[in-house]
Design an enzyme around this catalytic site. Structure first.
Site, mmCIF file in Angstrom:
data_model
loop_
_atom_site.group_PDB
_atom_site.id
_atom_site.type_symbol
_atom_site.label_atom_id
_atom_site.label_comp_id
_atom_site.label_asym_id
_atom_site.label_seq_id
_atom_site.Cartn_x
_atom_site.Cartn_y
_atom_site.Cartn_z
ATOM 1 N N GLU A 93 43.612 -5.061 -7.833
ATOM 2 C CA GLU A 93 42.994 -5.965 -8.806
ATOM 3 C C GLU A 93 41.882 -5.228 -9.551
ATOM 4 O O GLU A 93 40.948 -4.721 -8.944
ATOM 5 C CB GLU A 93 42.431 -7.175 -8.051
ATOM 6 C CG GLU A 93 41.422 -7.979 -8.803
ATOM 7 C CD GLU A 93 40.652 -8.917 -7.872
ATOM 8 O OE1 GLU A 93 40.906 -8.928 -6.646
ATOM 9 O OE2 GLU A 93 39.792 -9.621 -8.380
ATOM 10 N N ASP A 112 40.195 -8.195 -3.900
ATOM 11 C CA ASP A 112 38.874 -8.436 -3.324
ATOM 12 C C ASP A 112 38.937 -9.545 -2.277
ATOM 13 O O ASP A 112 39.785 -10.414 -2.347
ATOM 14 C CB ASP A 112 37.885 -8.872 -4.418
ATOM 15 C CG ASP A 112 37.524 -7.724 -5.341
ATOM 16 O OD1 ASP A 112 37.808 -6.571 -4.967
ATOM 17 O OD2 ASP A 112 36.978 -7.988 -6.431
#
Ligand code: 0RA
Length: 673
Positions: free
Chosen positions: A433, A506
């Protein structure tokens, strides 16, 4: 049907329990959290069997504060008479002998349903428990026996009188066997709710009495209760709670020569398909013949109806199996005497006779329903026609995406930092990401076998996005090209370029959203990759703890608490800092210096809010190094769960989405009654 009276003699004796402790995996699948939860399934299955045989209508599951779980039912009670040859009670034989339990009904009870695979019985649970206590309420007395790792601690004895009937099994899983002995309430509730839907008329109560009663908390212990008179039709209604429905749930049932068939269906205006199948109350996650029969009948019947009433014109093609399942929620539940569970996870029903059974029931009863409910029938067909048109349009769009890709010579995307090895078996693709985390991962990886593909976050903000539209998205296009296998009708799994595909996001809410989105995408377009075990989720650490020279990465809050305890640190001493070595207020430092003198160096806690906060070296050590990293392999269940969350988040109705986000934000659980 006349039922032979049960005696202890009827129990076949096969072998002792040593093999179970030697190879637990052979009996319960694994010794991780799945295996642990399977213990509850084993014990509750017996009570459910008793309920299905018509002798029991209440099961109570209790999580005790000492780590044990008890399962009590109000059935006939496990027989306690003495076995003439073995000089043991039937109860003891059942609980200390392999294969003696479960199917004790013998061949007299028709298909007194037992799940086959799961029915290996309470003796297995006994073998894997440090302690077990059995109480049988029969003939006005409480009969009791206890065991340690499957061995009786004393002979069956009577502990007083009772008016109750039934069985209570209380067990404490052996921590020598299991990686973890912590039960997940959510996991158990989900399964029990499902079982309550599948067994209409039963009441299942759950009590969670773990942990201390919080000061002034009236809601302790926590109680849950499932009782659904409506059976699987109510289940379908529950699954569709947040959707716009087309008509009421439709229910079919018939006792066929090869087994009992129950089907409940309801269409919604969404694009989602949710078809669940069960055999003897076991969720057949990989489907099987019962599901095949259902799909065939659905397609055939709806097409026949649409033609007969001119909703499909002569020039029109038939609706496809996919068209008639868009927006469909269905539960197919069969019961049969000897279920064969096959496939990678034993989640596929192998009994071919169930295809015909389900097909026949659905062909007959759906046709009759449509005849009798013309306006519902018309709405259903219109929904399928809409799906058909959308599918044709989507295919055209998809083809053009692929063709464009081909025009570009199927160039690997520029964002991809590919690995040098060309052997897919050793290659890994990290889907990361964000560009910045992507950069860190590129520096941290081993170039030879690890490829990095950074994806922009925030794709999830495009609310109501149809997944087909995602294919037009450059991020997703890159991903598809990187995988190498094509998509849709032109998929070729042998061209897969990486055998491990790792989602690395995350450890925060945004990360979880993006993970859900990516998982849903794979679930819908590349389920094979999940089924074949190619998908993983990386587990970056949450914290770095440092006390003097001792430095540890920590992956959960529990682990952190444990280490803090080990280091003898009280909560108020903890110094949290975003960056190690950041400049602090001088007064604070003085205070710490004082404490430090008394207790040694203070603990520094770094919380990693995102992958980008780690150095390349740290990311490698904690998350990417095959020797040290922890990765979760994605299962079809995980992906299905993501798919459901995704539908809730993306669904067309705003209210339930809001409710979902709010309830999850606070971490509160909904109580089903
Ligand atoms: C065999 C025979 C009978 C009951 C049971 C098994 C039984 C087993 C379990 C396990 C958990 N709960 C259970 N409840 C019943 C019936 C014996 C008779 O004829 O009375």
């Amino acid at each position: 049907m006349a039922q032979k009276k049960y005696t202890a003699e009827q129990i076949q004796v096969l072998e002792g329990l040593e093999p179970v402790r030697k190879r637990p995996g052979m009996y319960i699948g694994s010794t991780d959290t799945r295996g642990l939860h399977h213990l509850i399934v084993e014990v509750v299955d017996n009570s459910l069997d008793e309920a299905m045989a018509g002798y029991c209508n209440h099961i109570i599951i209790t999580f005790h504060d000492d780590g044990s779980v008890s399962v009590e039912d109000n059935g006939r009670g496990i027989p306690v008479d003495m076995h003439p040859h073995l000089k043991k009670s039937a109860l003891e034989v059942v609980l200390t002998t392999l294969h003696a339990g479960g199917k004790f009904g013998g061949d007299d009870s028709g298909y007194k349903v037992s799940s086959g695979l799961h029915g290996v019985g309470s003796s297995v649970v006994n073998a894997l428990s440090i302690h077990m206590r059995a109480e049988v309420y029969r003939d006005g007395k409480v009969h009791v026996q206890e065991y340690k790792r499957g061995k009786p601690l004393f002979e069956l004895k009577i502990e007083g009188k009772t008016q109750k009937k039934g069985t209570l099994i209380r067990f404490t899983p052996d921590s020598e066997i299991f990686d973890t002995t912590e039960f997940s309430l959510d996991h158990v509730l989900t399964w029990l709710r499902q079982q309550a839907y599948l067994t209409s008329g039963i009441t299942i109560s759950v009590m969670d009495a773990r942990g201390k009663r919080p000061e002034g908390d009236q809601k302790y212990p926590k109680l849950y209760r499932f009782c659904f008179a409506g059976g699987i039709a109510a289940y379908v209604a529950h699954l569709n709670e947040t959707s716009q429905k087309i008509g009421e749930p439709i229910f079919f049932e018939k006792e066929m020569p090869d087994g009992n068939v129950e089907v409940a269906i309801q269409y919604t205006n969404s694009f989602q398909e949710c078809v669940m199948s069960f055999a003897n109350h076991v969720h057949t996650i990989e489907g099987g013949h019962h599901l095949t029969g259902f799909k065939a009948a659905l397609t055939r019947t709806i097409n026949a109806y649409a033609r007969q009433y001119g909703l499909l014109k002569e020039k029109d093609d038939n609706l496809t199996a996919d068209d008639v399942r868009e927006g469909l929620t269905a539960v197919v539940s069969v019961r049969l005497p000897e279920p064969q569970f096959e496939g990678q996870t034993k989640g596929k029903l192998g009994n071919a006779e169930m295809k015909t059974a389900v097909e026949t029931v659905v062909n007959e009863q759906l046709a009759q329903y449509l005849e009798e409910h013309p306006s519902e029938g018309k709405n259903i067909v219109n929904k399928c026609l809409l799906a058909s048109r959308a599918r044709l349009a989507a295919r055209a769009a998809r083809d053009s995406v692929i063709r464009k890709g081909a025009l570009e010579g199927m160039m690997l995307p520029g964002k991809l930092a590919d690995c040098s090895s060309k052997d897919p078996a050793e290659c890994e693709l990290y889907i990361v990401e964000g560009e910045s985390a992507g950069g860190t991962a590129k520096q941290g990886r081993v170039r030879e076998f690890q490829a990095i593909l950074p994806l922009k976050g925030k794709i999830l903000n495009v609310e109501q996005a149809r997944l087909d539209r995602m294919l037009a998205n450059n991020e997703i296009k890159s991903l598809v090209i990187a995988l190498g296998i094509g998509i849709g009708d032109v998929k070729d799994m042998s061209k897969l370029r990486y055998h491990r595909i790792v989602i690395m996001t995350d450890a925060d809410v945004d990360g979880a959203h993006i993970r859900t989105l990516i998982l849903t995408f794979f679930f819908r377009y590349f389920p094979e990759l999940i089924e074949n075990g190619h998908m993983y989720i990386a587990q970056p650490p949450l914290y770095k703890l440092q006390k003097g020279k001792d430095m540890r990465y920590v992956y959960t809050d529990e682990e952190k608490a444990e280490i803090m305890k080990e280091w003898g640190n009280e909560a108020e001493e903890i110094e949290e800092s975003e960056e190690p070595g950041s400049v602090e207020d001088s007064q604070e430092v003085d205070e710490h210096d004082l404490k430090q003198k008394k207790r040694g160096p203070r603990v520094n806690i770094q919380r990693y809010k995102g992958l980008g906060e780690m150095t390349a070296q740290q990311l490698w050590e904690t998350t990417m190094d095959p020797e040290r990293r922890i990765m979760l392999q994605v299962t079809m269940e995980d992906a299905q769960a993501a798919n459901l969350v995704f539908s809730t988040l993306m669904g067309s109705e705003v209210a339930p989405r809001k409710k979902f986000i709010q309830s999850h934000a606070k971490g509160v659980k909904n109580l089903d009654v």
